[in-house]
Structures are given as structure tokens and as C-alpha cells.
Write a protein that holds these residues in place. Sequence first.
Motif, short mmCIF file in Angstrom:
data_model
loop_
_atom_site.label_atom_id
_atom_site.label_comp_id
_atom_site.label_asym_id
_atom_site.label_seq_id
_atom_site.Cartn_x
_atom_site.Cartn_y
_atom_site.Cartn_z
N THR A 21 88.11 31.52 59.03
CA THR A 21 87.43 31.09 57.81
C THR A 21 87.18 32.20 56.78
O THR A 21 86.66 31.92 55.70
CB THR A 21 86.06 30.47 58.16
N ASN A 22 87.55 33.43 57.08
CA ASN A 22 87.23 34.52 56.17
C ASN A 22 88.12 34.53 54.93
O ASN A 22 89.19 33.93 54.92
CB ASN A 22 87.33 35.87 56.90
N SER A 23 87.66 35.22 53.90
CA SER A 23 88.38 35.28 52.62
C SER A 23 89.20 36.56 52.51
O SER A 23 88.85 37.60 53.08
CB SER A 23 87.40 35.22 51.46
N LEU A 24 90.28 36.48 51.75
CA LEU A 24 91.10 37.66 51.50
C LEU A 24 90.29 38.74 50.79
O LEU A 24 89.54 38.44 49.86
CB LEU A 24 92.29 37.30 50.61
N PRO A 25 90.43 39.99 51.21
CA PRO A 25 89.75 41.08 50.48
C PRO A 25 90.39 41.30 49.12
O PRO A 25 91.54 40.92 48.88
CB PRO A 25 89.95 42.28 51.40
N GLU A 26 89.67 41.93 48.25
CA GLU A 26 90.16 42.20 46.90
C GLU A 26 91.41 43.06 46.91
O GLU A 26 92.29 42.93 46.05
CB GLU A 26 89.05 42.89 46.08
N PHE A 27 91.54 43.95 47.91
CA PHE A 27 92.67 44.87 47.89
C PHE A 27 94.02 44.17 48.09
O PHE A 27 95.06 44.76 47.83
CB PHE A 27 92.48 46.03 48.88
N PHE A 28 94.03 42.91 48.53
CA PHE A 28 95.29 42.18 48.60
C PHE A 28 95.86 41.94 47.21
O PHE A 28 97.06 41.68 47.07
CB PHE A 28 95.07 40.84 49.32
N TRP A 29 95.03 42.05 46.19
CA TRP A 29 95.48 41.83 44.81
C TRP A 29 95.65 43.14 44.04
O TRP A 29 96.18 43.13 42.93
CB TRP A 29 94.48 40.94 44.08
N THR A 30 95.23 44.25 44.65
CA THR A 30 95.29 45.53 43.95
C THR A 30 96.01 46.62 44.72
O THR A 30 96.52 47.57 44.13
CB THR A 30 93.87 46.04 43.64
N GLY A 31 96.01 46.54 46.05
CA GLY A 31 96.55 47.60 46.88
C GLY A 31 95.59 48.75 47.08
O GLY A 31 95.93 49.76 47.70
N ALA B 210 84.91 46.66 64.66
CA ALA B 210 85.71 45.59 64.07
C ALA B 210 84.86 44.69 63.17
O ALA B 210 85.29 44.31 62.07
CB ALA B 210 86.37 44.76 65.17
N GLN B 211 83.67 44.36 63.62
CA GLN B 211 82.81 43.47 62.83
C GLN B 211 82.40 44.11 61.51
O GLN B 211 82.26 43.43 60.49
CB GLN B 211 81.57 43.09 63.65
N ALA B 212 82.25 45.41 61.51
CA ALA B 212 81.92 46.12 60.27
C ALA B 212 83.09 46.04 59.29
O ALA B 212 82.90 45.86 58.08
CB ALA B 212 81.58 47.58 60.58
N ILE B 213 84.29 46.16 59.80
CA ILE B 213 85.50 46.06 58.95
C ILE B 213 85.65 44.65 58.41
O ILE B 213 85.92 44.45 57.21
CB ILE B 213 86.75 46.47 59.76
N ILE B 214 85.47 43.67 59.25
CA ILE B 214 85.62 42.27 58.83
C ILE B 214 84.57 41.89 57.79
O ILE B 214 84.87 41.15 56.84
CB ILE B 214 85.51 41.34 60.06
N ALA B 215 83.36 42.44 57.94
CA ALA B 215 82.28 42.11 56.99
C ALA B 215 82.54 42.71 55.61
O ALA B 215 82.19 42.09 54.60
CB ALA B 215 80.94 42.61 57.55
N ASN B 216 83.16 43.89 55.57
CA ASN B 216 83.39 44.57 54.28
C ASN B 216 84.76 45.22 54.25
O ASN B 216 84.89 46.44 54.20
CB ASN B 216 82.29 45.63 54.05
N PRO B 217 85.82 44.44 54.27
CA PRO B 217 87.17 45.03 54.36
C PRO B 217 87.54 45.91 53.18
O PRO B 217 88.34 46.85 53.33
CB PRO B 217 88.08 43.79 54.44
N ASP B 218 86.96 45.64 52.01
CA ASP B 218 87.31 46.47 50.85
C ASP B 218 86.71 47.87 50.91
O ASP B 218 87.03 48.71 50.06
CB ASP B 218 86.87 45.76 49.57
#
Length: 511
Positions: free
Chosen positions: A336-346, A501-509
Amino acid sequence: MKTVRLLLGDQLNYEHSWYGKTNDEVVYFMAEMKQETNYVKHHIQKVVAFFKSMRSFSDWLKSENHQVIYYQLDDEKNQHDLVENLKQLIKDHNIEKFEYQLPDEYRLDEQLNDFCKKIDIETEAVDTEHFLTSRTDFVAFFKGKKQMVMEYFYRDMRKKYDIMMISDKNPEGGKWNFDQSNRKKWKGSPEIPPEKNIKNSVAEIHKMIQKAEIKTIGSIDVANFPWPTNRKDSLQLLDYFCEELLVHFGDYQDAMHTEERFLFHSRLSFAMNSKMLHPKEVIETVVSFWRSNKEMIDISQVEGFVRQILGWREYMRGMYWKEMPNYRTLNKLNNTNSLPEFFWTGNTKMNCLKHAITQSLENAYAHHIQRLMITGNFALLTQMHPDEVDAWYLGIYIDAIEWVEITNTRGMSQFADGGLVATKPYVSSGSYINKMSNYCKDCVYKISKKETEDACPFNSLYWNFLDEKREHFKDNQRMNMMMSLLNKMDKTKLEALKNRAQAIIANPDDY
């Protein structure tokens, strides 16, 4: 009988039987429509490539003395809706019959089926004369079988079309599949030839798209557009692949490198998916070239290429028509998670993702391992919703048409279909990425570390994913070894991995 024949943007088959003779009563209709540019946000190069290719095809039809009505994006008659355009066209030109080639996207197939039921003139749908299988061949082949394994389908296709066979049952080289030979890491050698120079000018089309305020992603060089947009350029690119790249294609088809965008890949997928090239002619050209150069080119280079087209491409299309429309809603892992912003910016510190995404934004291209084991791997490990992942893949890649995109993304990459396409999820820690690329060398994160702040994020994400989804994989035999290792892992170590892992998933950007 006054007839209009519809041609969609991915139906640019120069060899179709429709064009064998001219008929003053037949007019072909093509249109650049916002219906097609706006249903998902596409890469600017993808929109430009389709429009440029459509215009080239229209020009060719006219040169062959066919009648063509073509609506550019800014044509005042263009209502930007397929049905509305057709209704007006039929009325204005007193059309008595409507003909179309069967679409390869379910949404367009539904739209045209519904349209034909509502109009009061004769209608007829014909095949695109492109694929080597029909929509129903796949279902017939796998009827009564417990699993729809691509390898068996591929072998049957080899036999059916007598491709690289020495008898009715025996493949050349003594093996059906040389996949084990196709996994070398490219380390700067052998030298990669310079890219085939196509360099079309697309400034006019680009300007029109901007003026129409079509929302797109990615960048473009309008003076030196590098993609084939007609059959002549497509055939030249095919010849270039045979002459310059085939010799090392199989060895390095899974390799990734920071300094090389294409390596030995053909870049023929757009030409094929728009139907400017036929899959059988591509296969036959490549196999024929290999036969004439066997002293230079090993069979493993060729078989890996043939398998992608004759096996995987036809298999994925068959799966699409078997499982749609339900397939587009599958989310078996409940992500259910959303794509991080970096998928649109690199803009990410993870070097592999930075390169794979930046390359995609700059070129509308990444090869199958970058899509599967970098962006797809991260999306699955961070449990992103397959709807969002689908939309990103469908939009960003120049060759992405739903029939081939959704089965590869939702099926093989995200395992959202629960195993219809893939027998296990394609996930890995950072070790696989390090094995197949030089991405890890200059990354701020350390491939050798697991749960510390400077550890490769893929390492902790991998074990967290297995733990979070253990109920889904407990009966999957291909996951037995990894699940056994997970069950034996020290609880304190697993907890540390999961916290990271949970820290990364919570704030992937942030990573």
C-alpha cells in the motif's frame, strides 16, 4: 462502399495486407489525441516518438496512393476522444463501413467494441498481423496445466516456427536455454561500439506538445532524437545490432554500468511494439546473421535474444489477454505504500537507483535488469502499491504499452499476481546488484554492512520483506531455503534489520 479504417498509434505495420492495393472508397484515419497522452503521465520522448512515427507512417501511406485523414494534436477538428472523432468522421464523410485492427490494449478494445455496438453501419475487426500467436493461443496451450511456465511455451514456439532447431524435437546447441551464460558483469571490456546515429529533429512536434500543455516527465534533445520513427530507421538499427552488438549481447544482457546506458542491447523494443518491425523478421535477421558468422558469435548470444522475443514477449501478451481485466487490480501481497519523490527526480543517495532512474528520465529507457532488480526490486521491498508502480513504468519507458508493461511490472516485478507469471518474487539484497554492476563501488552505502546507518538499504529491506510476507511464501518451494535462513536468524539481528528497514520505508526520500 465508403469505408474508414482506423489506425492506432501502435499499429504502424508497413507490411499489413491492408496496404497491398489501393481503393478509392477506403480512407485511413489516424489522430494524435489527448485521450492517449493523458491517461497516464508519459515521458516526453515517448509521446514525441509515437507522434513522429505516426506522421511518418501517414506520409508513407500517402506515398503509396492511399487516402489518409490525419489529425495532428492541434487540428481544430480533433476532439481528442477516439469515439467522438470517429462519430464525427463517419457523419462528415458519409461512411458506410468502419474497419479497425484489433487493439493490443484492453481499454481500447473495450472502447471500440462498445462503439461498434452503438453505430448503425457495418463494422469489421481484423488482426494486426504482427504477433506470432493469437489472443487465445496462450489459453489453449496451458489448458489443463497446473502452472503457466514460460520455458515450456518458449520451447513450443521454437518447434512451431522451426527456429534454431536441428530436428522436430532437438534444439541447436543441445540446450533450449543458455541463460546461465548470460550473466556476466561488464568491467570495461569488451569495448562497446558507439551508438547508432539516428538523430531525427522533433522540435516542431515538441513545441506543439508544450503548447497543448500535455503534462510529461523526463527530458529530450529535440535536435538529435535517437529513436527510430519509421521502418527504414528501424531496419538500420536492426542491422546495426547484428553487425556490432550481437557478438556480446547474451554475455552482458544482465549487466549494469554507470558509464554505459545501453551496453550491447538492441534498442529495438519501440520499433517492435509500435509494429514498425515484425518479431519474426527480427528473429530471422538475427539468426541468419549468426549462421553466417558462427566463428565469431556463440549460440548463447543469439538464443538469449530469441528467447526474449519468441518466448517472453509472446508469453506476456498471452498472459495479458487471458487475465485482463482482473489483472490490473491484483495486489496479492497487499502492498500500500506510495512511490518516493526520487522516482520522478533521481535524487537519492542510493547509487544504483540514482543511475537507473536518472537514465530512465534522460533516455526513456532502462534494460530489463535495471527495471526488474533495481527500481522494481526497491519498489517491492518497500511494499509500494502496484497501481503506482504500474503507472510509473507505463509512463516512463518509450516501449511501454500496457499489454507488455503490466504483465512484466505487476506480474514478474511486483509479484502482485501471486505467482501467475513468476514462481517466486524477484527480490534481492545488495549482493546481486554488486555482482552485476559497478553501482556499489562509489555508493555512500556499504554493501558489506547490514543494519547500520551506512549499510546498503537493500540488505535490511530484503530480510524485512521476507519476514513481513512470510505467510505468503510459507508454501512456496522456491522460497524454502531463504525462509529457512530467516527462521534460523538470531532474533536480535532480525529486529535490528527490521528497524533499519522500517526507517527507510517510512522516509525513503531521506536515503
